[in-house]
Design a protein around this motif. Structure first.
Motif, mmCIF file in Angstrom:
data_model
loop_
_atom_site.group_PDB
_atom_site.id
_atom_site.type_symbol
_atom_site.label_atom_id
_atom_site.label_comp_id
_atom_site.label_asym_id
_atom_site.label_seq_id
_atom_site.Cartn_x
_atom_site.Cartn_y
_atom_site.Cartn_z
ATOM 1 N N LEU A 10 0.831 -1.202 0.000
ATOM 2 C CA LEU A 10 0.000 0.000 0.000
ATOM 3 C C LEU A 10 0.862 1.246 0.000
ATOM 4 N N THR A 11 0.400 2.262 -0.690
ATOM 5 C CA THR A 11 1.020 3.578 -0.544
ATOM 6 C C THR A 11 0.557 4.184 0.777
ATOM 7 N N VAL A 12 1.137 5.295 1.166
ATOM 8 C CA VAL A 12 0.747 5.914 2.427
ATOM 9 C C VAL A 12 -0.714 6.356 2.390
ATOM 10 N N ASP A 13 -1.175 6.819 1.218
ATOM 11 C CA ASP A 13 -2.591 7.203 1.109
ATOM 12 C C ASP A 13 -3.499 5.990 1.275
ATOM 13 N N GLU A 14 -3.134 4.881 0.669
ATOM 14 C CA GLU A 14 -3.930 3.663 0.775
ATOM 15 C C GLU A 14 -3.885 3.106 2.195
ATOM 16 N N LEU A 15 -2.715 3.200 2.827
ATOM 17 C CA LEU A 15 -2.580 2.744 4.213
ATOM 18 C C LEU A 15 -3.484 3.559 5.127
ATOM 19 N N ALA A 16 -3.463 4.863 4.973
ATOM 20 C CA ALA A 16 -4.300 5.730 5.806
ATOM 21 C C ALA A 16 -5.775 5.399 5.621
ATOM 22 N N ALA A 17 -6.183 5.196 4.359
ATOM 23 C CA ALA A 17 -7.585 4.857 4.091
ATOM 24 C C ALA A 17 -7.944 3.500 4.687
ATOM 25 N N ARG A 18 -7.017 2.553 4.654
ATOM 26 C CA ARG A 18 -7.286 1.203 5.170
ATOM 27 C C ARG A 18 -7.574 1.214 6.665
ATOM 28 N N VAL A 19 -6.867 2.064 7.403
ATOM 29 C CA VAL A 19 -7.027 2.075 8.861
ATOM 30 C C VAL A 19 -7.911 3.213 9.345
ATOM 31 N N PRO A 37 9.536 1.574 9.217
ATOM 32 C CA PRO A 37 9.767 2.248 7.927
ATOM 33 C C PRO A 37 9.205 1.409 6.776
ATOM 34 N N PRO A 38 8.707 2.060 5.732
ATOM 35 C CA PRO A 38 8.189 1.316 4.587
ATOM 36 C C PRO A 38 9.328 0.853 3.682
ATOM 37 N N ARG A 39 8.989 0.016 2.710
ATOM 38 C CA ARG A 39 9.943 -0.318 1.647
ATOM 39 C C ARG A 39 9.956 0.846 0.669
ATOM 40 N N LEU A 40 11.116 1.359 0.384
ATOM 41 C CA LEU A 40 11.227 2.523 -0.493
ATOM 42 C C LEU A 40 11.549 2.095 -1.916
ATOM 43 N N GLU A 41 10.844 2.705 -2.811
ATOM 44 C CA GLU A 41 11.131 2.534 -4.236
ATOM 45 C C GLU A 41 11.172 3.934 -4.827
ATOM 46 N N GLY A 42 12.383 4.436 -4.998
ATOM 47 C CA GLY A 42 12.523 5.846 -5.340
ATOM 48 C C GLY A 42 12.150 6.678 -4.126
ATOM 49 N N ARG A 43 11.207 7.593 -4.318
ATOM 50 C CA ARG A 43 10.734 8.426 -3.204
ATOM 51 C C ARG A 43 9.396 7.949 -2.657
ATOM 52 N N THR A 44 8.922 6.807 -3.136
ATOM 53 C CA THR A 44 7.626 6.290 -2.725
ATOM 54 C C THR A 44 7.812 5.157 -1.715
ATOM 55 N N GLY A 45 7.077 5.248 -0.608
ATOM 56 C CA GLY A 45 7.112 4.190 0.397
ATOM 57 C C GLY A 45 5.964 3.227 0.196
#
Length: 253
Positions: A10-19, A37-45
């Protein structure tokens, strides 16, 4: 071949919506060390189910009245598996048997009618003073511990005075709370603390949670059984005393 290693992330937006949180809150909890910490891919967690559980635990503890500072102290820098374990335990504690009764709304006239006492008595006021009922408006009451209140008004309807019933509540609650505290202390000593000292091995977790869950109905059954036996002894003694009193009142021929 599809890449399944990161499936369901999940992206941070999707994570926030999930909880059910805002992204701002998610970032704030992460800054406090409450979210790995999330898994980073570029600047996206990218976040996984373990992150969802960590945030669910934070929200659950806050909803149960713990301060953010207390939650932070308890969970900061703990492994992600701690959230899974804690949510399992909270699930046990939120079972119908263990859950504290939710308040119910009831009209004043309905509650008085259940007691069988004529309207105009102060039985409701006495329940308010005892902390069992809160007045919402002229004819609406918020009834705390509704099962206890229903049992009490049934006893009043059967002939016990309101004073007797209200006196019985602390007489029952205080010793039973002592029994509950003792049981919880023993469960912690005999089951939980040895498990924690072994490093909370994952292969034992289900057994530990199941044991704690099964203790709830067993403890309730034991309390009812012991009380039933003691009640039978008390009835026998009272019956003997009343029969003796009747014998003394019977005219001798």
């Amino acid at each position: 071949m599809a890449d399944t290693e990161h499936e369901g992330e999940l992206t941070v937006d999707e994570l926030a919506a999930r909880v059910g949180m805002t992204v701002r809150n998610v970032r704030a909890y992460a800054s406090r060390g409450l979210l790995d910490p999330p898994r980073l891919e570029g600047r996206t967690g990218y976040y996984q189910q373990a992150h969802v559980n960590q945030l669910k635990l934070v929200r659950t503890l806050l909803d149960r009245g713990y301060t953010l500072q207390a939650v932070e102290k308890a969970l900061q820098d703990k492994p992600a598996a701690t959230a899974d374990y804690a949510l399992d335990l909270i699930g046990v504690l939120d079972s119908p048997l263990a859950r504290e009764q939710e308040p119910e709304m009831m009209s004043r006239s309905s509650l008085v009618a259940l007691t069988g006492i004529a309207p105009g008595t102060d039985v409701v006021d006495r329940m308010v003073e005892a902390g069992l009922v809160k007045v919402v408006d002229d004819d609406t009451l918020e009834v705390y511990r509704p099962d206890v209140v229903r049992a009490g008004v049934s006893a009043i309807a059967m002939g016990l005075s309101p004073e007797t019933v209200l006196d019985l509540l602390p007489a029952l609650s205080e010793p039973l709370r002592a029994v509950a505290d003792d049981l919880v202390a023993r469960v912690r000593h005999d089951i939980w603390q040895p498990f924690a000292q072994r490093g909370m091995p994952e292969d034992e977790w289900t057994t530990v949670v199941t044991s704690i869950a099964n203790l709830l109905p067993v403890a309730a059954q034991a309390v009812v059984a012991v009380f039933r036996d003691e009640l039978a002894h008390a009835i026998d003694e009272a019956l003997g005393e009343e029969l003796a009193a009747l014998a003394e009142q019977t005219p001798q021929t």
